[in-house]
Design a protein around this motif. Structure first.
Motif, short mmCIF file in Angstrom:
data_model
loop_
_atom_site.label_atom_id
_atom_site.label_comp_id
_atom_site.label_asym_id
_atom_site.label_seq_id
_atom_site.Cartn_x
_atom_site.Cartn_y
_atom_site.Cartn_z
N GLN A 195 0.84 -1.19 0.00
CA GLN A 195 0.00 0.00 0.00
C GLN A 195 0.88 1.24 0.00
O GLN A 195 1.75 1.40 0.85
N ALA A 196 0.67 2.11 -0.99
CA ALA A 196 1.45 3.34 -1.07
C ALA A 196 1.08 4.26 0.09
O ALA A 196 -0.06 4.28 0.55
N GLY A 197 2.06 5.03 0.54
CA GLY A 197 1.82 5.95 1.65
C GLY A 197 2.60 5.55 2.88
O GLY A 197 3.78 5.19 2.81
N ARG A 198 1.92 5.58 4.03
CA ARG A 198 2.60 5.30 5.31
C ARG A 198 1.96 4.17 6.12
O ARG A 198 2.51 3.77 7.13
N GLU A 199 0.80 3.68 5.70
CA GLU A 199 0.13 2.62 6.45
C GLU A 199 0.81 1.28 6.21
O GLU A 199 1.34 1.03 5.12
N PRO A 200 0.81 0.38 7.20
CA PRO A 200 1.45 -0.93 7.02
C PRO A 200 0.65 -1.81 6.07
O PRO A 200 -0.55 -1.60 5.84
N SER A 201 1.34 -2.83 5.52
CA SER A 201 0.71 -3.79 4.61
C SER A 201 0.93 -5.19 5.12
O SER A 201 1.78 -5.45 5.98
N ALA A 202 0.13 -6.12 4.60
CA ALA A 202 0.22 -7.52 5.02
C ALA A 202 1.49 -8.16 4.48
O ALA A 202 1.93 -7.86 3.36
N VAL A 203 2.06 -9.07 5.27
CA VAL A 203 3.28 -9.79 4.88
C VAL A 203 3.11 -11.25 5.23
O VAL A 203 2.29 -11.62 6.08
N PRO A 204 3.87 -12.15 4.60
CA PRO A 204 3.78 -13.58 4.93
C PRO A 204 4.44 -13.88 6.27
O PRO A 204 5.20 -13.08 6.83
N CYS A 205 4.14 -15.07 6.78
CA CYS A 205 4.73 -15.53 8.03
C CYS A 205 5.84 -16.53 7.71
O CYS A 205 5.64 -17.47 6.93
N PHE A 206 7.00 -16.31 8.31
CA PHE A 206 8.14 -17.21 8.16
C PHE A 206 8.49 -17.80 9.52
O PHE A 206 8.39 -17.12 10.55
N GLU A 207 8.90 -19.05 9.51
CA GLU A 207 9.30 -19.70 10.75
C GLU A 207 10.60 -19.08 11.27
O GLU A 207 11.49 -18.73 10.51
N ASN A 208 10.67 -18.99 12.60
CA ASN A 208 11.86 -18.48 13.30
C ASN A 208 12.21 -17.05 12.89
O ASN A 208 13.37 -16.65 12.92
N ARG A 209 11.19 -16.26 12.50
CA ARG A 209 11.42 -14.85 12.16
C ARG A 209 10.39 -13.99 12.86
O ARG A 209 9.19 -14.32 12.88
N ASP A 210 10.85 -12.88 13.39
CA ASP A 210 9.97 -11.95 14.05
C ASP A 210 9.10 -11.25 13.01
O ASP A 210 9.61 -10.79 11.98
N PRO A 211 7.79 -11.18 13.21
CA PRO A 211 6.93 -10.49 12.22
C PRO A 211 7.34 -9.05 11.96
O PRO A 211 7.20 -8.56 10.84
N ARG A 212 7.88 -8.38 12.98
CA ARG A 212 8.31 -7.00 12.77
C ARG A 212 9.49 -6.94 11.81
O ARG A 212 9.57 -6.04 10.96
N SER A 213 10.41 -7.89 11.93
CA SER A 213 11.56 -7.90 11.01
C SER A 213 11.11 -8.21 9.57
O SER A 213 11.69 -7.69 8.62
N VAL A 214 10.07 -9.03 9.42
CA VAL A 214 9.55 -9.31 8.08
C VAL A 214 8.92 -8.06 7.48
O VAL A 214 9.09 -7.76 6.30
N LEU A 215 8.19 -7.30 8.30
CA LEU A 215 7.61 -6.03 7.84
C LEU A 215 8.69 -5.08 7.34
O LEU A 215 8.58 -4.48 6.27
N GLU A 216 9.75 -4.96 8.11
CA GLU A 216 10.82 -4.05 7.72
C GLU A 216 11.57 -4.55 6.50
O GLU A 216 11.98 -3.77 5.64
N ASP A 217 11.76 -5.88 6.41
CA ASP A 217 12.51 -6.42 5.28
C ASP A 217 11.76 -6.22 3.98
O ASP A 217 12.37 -5.97 2.93
#
Length: 286
Positions: A195-217
């Protein structure tokens, strides 16, 4: 290897891909040798960009700024020669940030691409404008070939600082900016659109990974600008207005069309009247 556009009546209808090998006079053709200069393939990716902050080292009378992010290249190297449209941020205040004047954008955008890999000579261009009269304040360029060549699901984000911002006509350096770039596989980008702008978007779930780090990656985290936009101000992306000269030309063309239409209508009425008069005279004679 080159990829050039095919034009028909001032319209791009496709592309032509070709390669050329120049050999010496005494060289002989070897059919068993691979003549292709580089391993070549087409790939669909999504380029994600976050513009964080722009700092100016020169004084300016502007109080607000808006950013335009686009792709540019000297030779067309996209499949079918189609460049994505520029994307614009919302209007942000330009004020003191430390010892220099600057703008906090924290704005995210994405570009779906069908590229020829390995990539070469693709530039990301960021232009800063004054929104009242769309006067150019500065322009920065960054070569994204390395980013597009490192397409992966779990890594590939690059945070870049101190990219020089040049004045109009590249007369000198007027500041610097910081941004983040990331190339995401096409399937992943389609399953989890950004999503363009500043709001967060959905991301997949990976094993042994913090969801916040996936968002940033994946450049999908919530972005916060400083200072934040007031509730009364719209935070939607803006578009440059139509140039006055273009509007005047369009109005002049419409006026000329109406004049020709009125002239044809008057001529048709005159011809009909003459025919009626001729028929009346003929009946009186007989």
């Amino acid at each position: 290897f080159e990829c050039r556009p095919l034009w028909q009546q001032m319209r791009c209808v496709g592309s032509l891909q070709l390669w050329l090998r120049v050999s010496g006079v005494q060289a002989t053709f070897d059919p068993e040798k691979d003549l292709w200069p580089l391993p070549y393939r087409q790939g669909r990716v999504e380029l994600r960009v976050i513009l964080h902050e722009v700092l100016f080292s020169m004084a300016s009378t502007a109080t607000e700024a808006v950013a335009a992010v686009e792709l540019s290249m000297p030779v067309e190297r996209l499949h079918r020669c189609r460049l994505p449209s520029p994307q614009y941020s919302d209007v942000r205040p330009l004020g003191p940030r430390g010892v220099r004047a600057g703008v906090s954008f924290e704005w995210r955008c994405s570009f779906p691409l069908t590229v020829l890999l390995p990539s070469s000579q693709k530039n990301l261009v960021i232009s800063i404008f004054e929104p009242k009269n769309w006067q150019l304040l500065g322009t920065a360029e960054f070569l994204v070939d390395g980013v597009l060549s490192q397409v992966a699901e779990t890594s590939g984000r690059q945070d870049l600082d101190n990219i020089p911002v040049f004045t109009r006509n590249n007369a000198g350096v007027c500041g610097s900016l910081s941004l983040t770039v990331r190339a995401v596989p096409w399937n992943l980008a389609q399953d989890f659109p950004l999503q363009a702008g500043r709001e967060p978007s959905a991301v997949p779930c990976f094993e042994n990974r913090d969801p916040r780090s996936v968002l940033e990656d994946l450049c999908a985290e919530r972005l916060v600008c400083d200072p934040p936009n007031p509730p009364t101000r719209s935070f939607k992306a803006v578009r440059p207005p139509i140039r006055p000269s273009t509007a005047v030309r369009r109005c002049g063309t419409r006026r000329r069309r109406w004049r020709w239409a009125a002239l044809f209508a008057a001529a048709a009425i005159a011809i009909a009247a003459l025919r009626k008069v001729g028929q009346t005279c003929s009946s009186m004679i007989w």
